[in-house]
Design a protein around this motif. Structure first.
Motif, PDB file in Angstrom:
ATOM      1  N   ALA A 297       0.841  -1.193   0.000  1.00 64.61           N
ATOM      2  CA  ALA A 297       0.000   0.000   0.000  1.00 64.61           C
ATOM      3  C   ALA A 297       0.876   1.243   0.000  1.00 64.61           C
ATOM      4  O   ALA A 297       1.968   1.253   0.562  1.00 64.61           O
ATOM      5  N   GLU A 298       0.384   2.305  -0.652  1.00 67.68           N
ATOM      6  CA  GLU A 298       1.165   3.529  -0.772  1.00 67.68           C
ATOM      7  C   GLU A 298       1.461   4.126   0.600  1.00 67.68           C
ATOM      8  O   GLU A 298       2.527   4.673   0.832  1.00 67.68           O
ATOM      9  N   GLU A 299       0.474   4.048   1.536  1.00 64.12           N
ATOM     10  CA  GLU A 299       0.691   4.669   2.839  1.00 64.12           C
ATOM     11  C   GLU A 299       1.789   3.960   3.636  1.00 64.12           C
ATOM     12  O   GLU A 299       2.292   4.495   4.625  1.00 64.12           O
TER      13      GLU A 299
ATOM     14  N   HIS B 160     -10.828  -7.687  -1.510  1.00 65.34           N
ATOM     15  CA  HIS B 160     -11.729  -7.344  -0.430  1.00 65.34           C
ATOM     16  C   HIS B 160     -13.179  -7.602  -0.843  1.00 65.34           C
ATOM     17  O   HIS B 160     -13.481  -7.732  -2.033  1.00 65.34           O
TER      18      HIS B 160
ATOM     19  N   HIS C  90      -5.829  -1.441   5.405  1.00 68.98           N
ATOM     20  CA  HIS C  90      -5.955  -0.845   4.073  1.00 68.98           C
ATOM     21  C   HIS C  90      -7.397  -0.434   3.798  1.00 68.98           C
ATOM     22  O   HIS C  90      -7.661   0.639   3.236  1.00 68.98           O
ATOM     23  N   ALA C  91      -8.356  -1.238   4.224  1.00 65.26           N
ATOM     24  CA  ALA C  91      -9.768  -0.922   3.983  1.00 65.26           C
ATOM     25  C   ALA C  91     -10.156   0.351   4.722  1.00 65.26           C
ATOM     26  O   ALA C  91     -10.876   1.204   4.182  1.00 65.26           O
TER      27      ALA C  91
ATOM     28  N   ALA D  74      -8.261   2.897   5.526  1.00 64.92           N
ATOM     29  CA  ALA D  74      -7.676   4.061   4.871  1.00 64.92           C
ATOM     30  C   ALA D  74      -8.424   4.417   3.590  1.00 64.92           C
ATOM     31  O   ALA D  74      -8.719   5.581   3.319  1.00 64.92           O
ATOM     32  N   ARG D  75      -8.721   3.426   2.790  1.00 66.19           N
ATOM     33  CA  ARG D  75      -9.374   3.703   1.503  1.00 66.19           C
ATOM     34  C   ARG D  75     -10.800   4.193   1.693  1.00 66.19           C
ATOM     35  O   ARG D  75     -11.279   5.080   0.992  1.00 66.19           O
TER      36      ARG D  75
ATOM     37  N   GLU E 161     -10.843   7.763   2.724  1.00 67.34           N
ATOM     38  CA  GLU E 161     -10.468   8.680   1.649  1.00 67.34           C
ATOM     39  C   GLU E 161     -11.527   8.743   0.548  1.00 67.34           C
ATOM     40  O   GLU E 161     -11.875   9.829   0.072  1.00 67.34           O
ATOM     41  N   GLU E 162     -12.044   7.576   0.135  1.00 68.32           N
ATOM     42  CA  GLU E 162     -12.910   7.526  -1.035  1.00 68.32           C
ATOM     43  C   GLU E 162     -14.396   7.557  -0.691  1.00 68.32           C
ATOM     44  O   GLU E 162     -15.218   7.956  -1.521  1.00 68.32           O
TER      45      GLU E 162
ATOM     46  N   TRP F 167     -10.952  -4.201  -5.065  1.00 69.72           N
ATOM     47  CA  TRP F 167      -9.649  -3.785  -4.533  1.00 69.72           C
ATOM     48  C   TRP F 167      -8.611  -4.905  -4.600  1.00 69.72           C
ATOM     49  O   TRP F 167      -8.157  -5.428  -3.568  1.00 69.72           O
TER      50      TRP F 167
ATOM     51  N   GLN G  36      -5.366  -6.524  -4.264  1.00 69.92           N
ATOM     52  CA  GLN G  36      -4.191  -6.046  -3.548  1.00 69.92           C
ATOM     53  C   GLN G  36      -3.046  -7.045  -3.690  1.00 69.92           C
ATOM     54  O   GLN G  36      -3.209  -8.226  -3.400  1.00 69.92           O
TER      55      GLN G  36
END
Length: 671
Positions: free
Chosen positions: A36-38, A54, A83-84, A86-87, A90-91, A142, A144
């Motif tokens: 993940a980018e983060e 997911h 990850h879920a 964070a996304r 954001e989204e 998603w 991953q």
């Protein structure tokens, strides 16, 4: 991976946040996780070795959410810091999040109605969901990549993981482990259909018995004989059907020979029963099957040929014969036979529908038993794999057969080179330049660009090793274009010292046949408007089949101010025909003629004749591999135009080349 490298690995199970912190603090070397980018600021990732998706998990008795958009305004449980989480933040800010500690707690939150849905990885959550009143209600999303993560900057550990991943994937270990754990990785809840399939035969027998009992109760005296006869017929038909299905599963449909699986199982049984037996397994293929299919059509050239050849093999009384498909046959010998005798037996002409067909076969032969230490596959599978390796070597070298030995196995370092070139390209490569001396004036008027690869793990890799490797895998064009572009820029810089300076680049006949692609690539780069700033040396590694097309490409190169030369003249496939068919500008005589020309009169005659012939055709002549001053003066006296070799200079960096330009290095008359 650790076992492959001969080291011990310690596995620690802990809370997710603690595990991440352990890696960041250097207390743990690696962690398996989503890329993940983060996480990129504090972790470096390997290449992915698995992908996870997911999904949305909803309560059986509640609303079933099929998309994230449908969840807006509804509570969704997520693992804190995942990850879920964070996304979604954001989204989908309109989805209220219920943070939990673990994946299991996420599903429990839906079960307890603390949240309407849970967003988690599908593969690992489905098993937990099956224990609750929770189900996946959305398609997977998603995707991953699952990777190993190491502390940022831990390059040594990252490179070690990348190398070991490449090794276990190349030798089949990764696939063996995946197949072993596949029921767990791809787990799904048993369905009603699965249960019905399990009890299908029991149910069928019970139903038949019930029907028979009901019929006997009504027609006991009149139809007992009839029902018995019908039951017997049905059982016989079923038995015949089972035998047919079993035969079809174990044999090739077209030839009737045992399939690959059946051949290996039968060989395994023989190996276990006869411990002292040294088997000989042969894998062979009809080399001209594609040509005959194209010539006679699929029915005759393919099917009829395979059937006829399989009957021929069966008639030779081998211990076992099998067909693996696509014209690949396997043979097990029951007595010692020399390879020449086997080749004569199998390469016999076949008569099919009154037409005589010559059979061309290549064979791979594996002799003896296999030591079982460290082997994950069965002994029979390993024997067949080794025979296939020998067969591949036979076809590559053009031999009628090849016997297996460990030297035929692919070098893991070659796999590493190919992987790094695909990933990093020419990052670790650089060019050196070997000066070309003008024998008439005594000045350096050109140079040949030579590629070097300083690999970070393998050190200095010889071009004689990696260039054929790139040619075999179709990656050579990428390297050729990079060398051309670098040489063009170097030529421009050298022309600041000598406006007529020219740099030569080696290309293969395969590169030349690309035609417009090569010409367009050169035209798109800015080079000197003067002719011969760049010269392409055509190496004689293979015969150019379409000479008309090759001549057209050379003419287009001339229009683009690019000259052409024939490299290694006299040692390749078609030296004289190249001079006749192509309008080249230069001939480079191979070092094999130059090295001993002072002692070998035949070589001096060949060199003198080549120089005269080239000059008659208006071509320049360059001598390669000049190692001493006496040879250099003799070449000058014979009229050779230019020379290169260690007596002039070894391959050097561009900045050293600049220092040689403009200085006189040779005079035909000794001082």
């Amino acid at each position: 991976m650790a076992r492959h490298a001969g080291i011990d690995a310690e596995h620690r199970l802990m809370e997710w946040d603690s595990a991440l912190q352990e890696v960041q603090d250097g207390k743990a070397d690696a962690i398996a996780l989503f890329a993940a980018e983060e996480r990129a600021p504090f972790l470096d990732f390997t290449e992915p070795f698995y992908y996870l998706f997911h999904g949305i998990f909803s309560h059986d008795d509640g609303e079933h959410f099929s998309s994230l958009a449908a969840l807006e305004g509804h509570r969704a449980a997520v693992v804190a810091g995942s990850h879920a989480a964070a996304r979604l933040a954001e989204e989908y800010p309109d989805i209220p999040l219920v943070p939990v500690a673990t994946e299991y707690d996420c599903l429990r939150a839906v079960q307890a109605r603390q949240a309407e849905a849970c967003i988690e990885a599908s593969l690992t959550s489905m098993r937990h969901a099956a224990e609750m009143n929770v189900r996946q209600s959305s398609p997977p999303f998603w995707p991953q990549p699952y990777v190993f993560g190491v502390r940022k900057g831990n390059t040594a550990m990252l490179d070690w993981l990348e190398h070991q991943l490449a090794v276990v994937m190349a030798d089949g270990t990764f696939n063996d482990i995946y197949q072993q754990w596949r029921p767990e990785l791809e787990w799904r809840k048993p369905s009603i259909i699965d249960s019905l399939r399990t009890f299908a035969w029991v149910f069928a027998i019970l139903l038949l018995m019930a029907l028979m009992g009901f019929s006997f109760s009504w027609y006991l005296k009149r139809q007992v004989s009839l029902r018995t006869r019908l039951l017997s017929q049905e059982l016989k038909a079923r038995s015949r059907l089972e035998e047919e299905l079993r035969y079809q599963a174990e044999h090739d449909t077209l030839t009737g020979l045992p399939s690959r699986t059946t051949f290996i199982e039968s060989l395994d049984r023989r190996l276990q029963e006869e411990r002292d037996w040294d088997p000989t397994v042969i894998l062979l293929r009809l080399l001209n099957i594609d040509q005959l299919t194209s010539m006679f059509g699929y029915h005759f050239g393919h099917e009829a040929l395979l059937i006829g050849f399989s009957k021929h093999l069966e008639s030779l009384n081998f211990a076992q014969v099998g067909h693996f498909g696509s014209g690949v046959f396997a043979i097990l010998l029951k007595q010692d036979m020399c390879h020449e005798e086997i080749a004569l037996l199998v390469n016999k002409s076949l008569t099919i529908d009154t037409i005589s067909i010559d059979v061309h076969v290549a064979m791979g032969i594996c002799e003896g038993r296999v030591k079982r230490e460290g082997q994950t596959s069965s002994e029979a599978e390993e024997l067949v794999r080794r025979a296939m390796t020998a067969y591949s070597s036979a076809t590559e070298t053009g031999r009628p057969w090849r016997t297996y030995n460990p030297d035929l196995e692919p070098d893991p370092n070659d796999l590493l080179l190919l992987q790094d070139f695909r990933r990093h390209g020419t990052r670790d490569m650089h060019l050196l330049y070997q000066p070309k001396l003008d024998l008439a004036g005594g000045y350096i008027k050109g140079a040949e660009a030579l590629i070097r690869w300083e690999h970070p793990q393998l050190g200095n890799v010889s071009p004689a090793h990696f260039i054929p490797l790139l040619e075999e895998t179709g990656l050579i064009t990428r390297l050729t274009y990079w060398v051309i572009e670098e040489a063009m820029h170097a030529a421009e810089r050298c022309r600041a010292y000598d406006k007529n300076f020219c740099i030569s680049v080696n290309i293969s006949s395969r590169d030349l046949m690309e035609g417009s692609t090569l010409v367009d690539f050169i035209k798109q780069r800015e080079i000197s408007e003067h002719k011969q700033a760049l010269c392409l040396e055509i190496t004689e590694t293979g015969v150019i089949q379409d000479q008309g097309h090759a001549q057209k490409v050379i003419e287009e190169l001339h229009e683009a101010n690019i000259s052409c030369a024939v490299d290694d003249f006299g040692t390749g496939y078609a030296s004289l025909s190249y001079l006749s068919a192509f309008s080249v500008d230069e001939v480079k005589m191979d070092r094999s003629f130059i090295s001993n020309m002072l002692e070998n009169r035949r070589h001096r005659t060949i060199i003198s004749s080549t120089i005269s012939l080239a000059h008659e055709l208006g071509l320049q002549v360059t001598a390669e591999g000049v190692e001493d001053t006496a040879t250099l003066r003799k070449l000058a006296a014979m009229g050779c135009d230019t020379a290169q070799g260690y007596v002039i200079s070894k391959p050097i960096a561009e900045r050293e080349l600049h220092q040689l330009i403009g200085r006189r290095h040779f005079s035909e008359t000794p001082p």
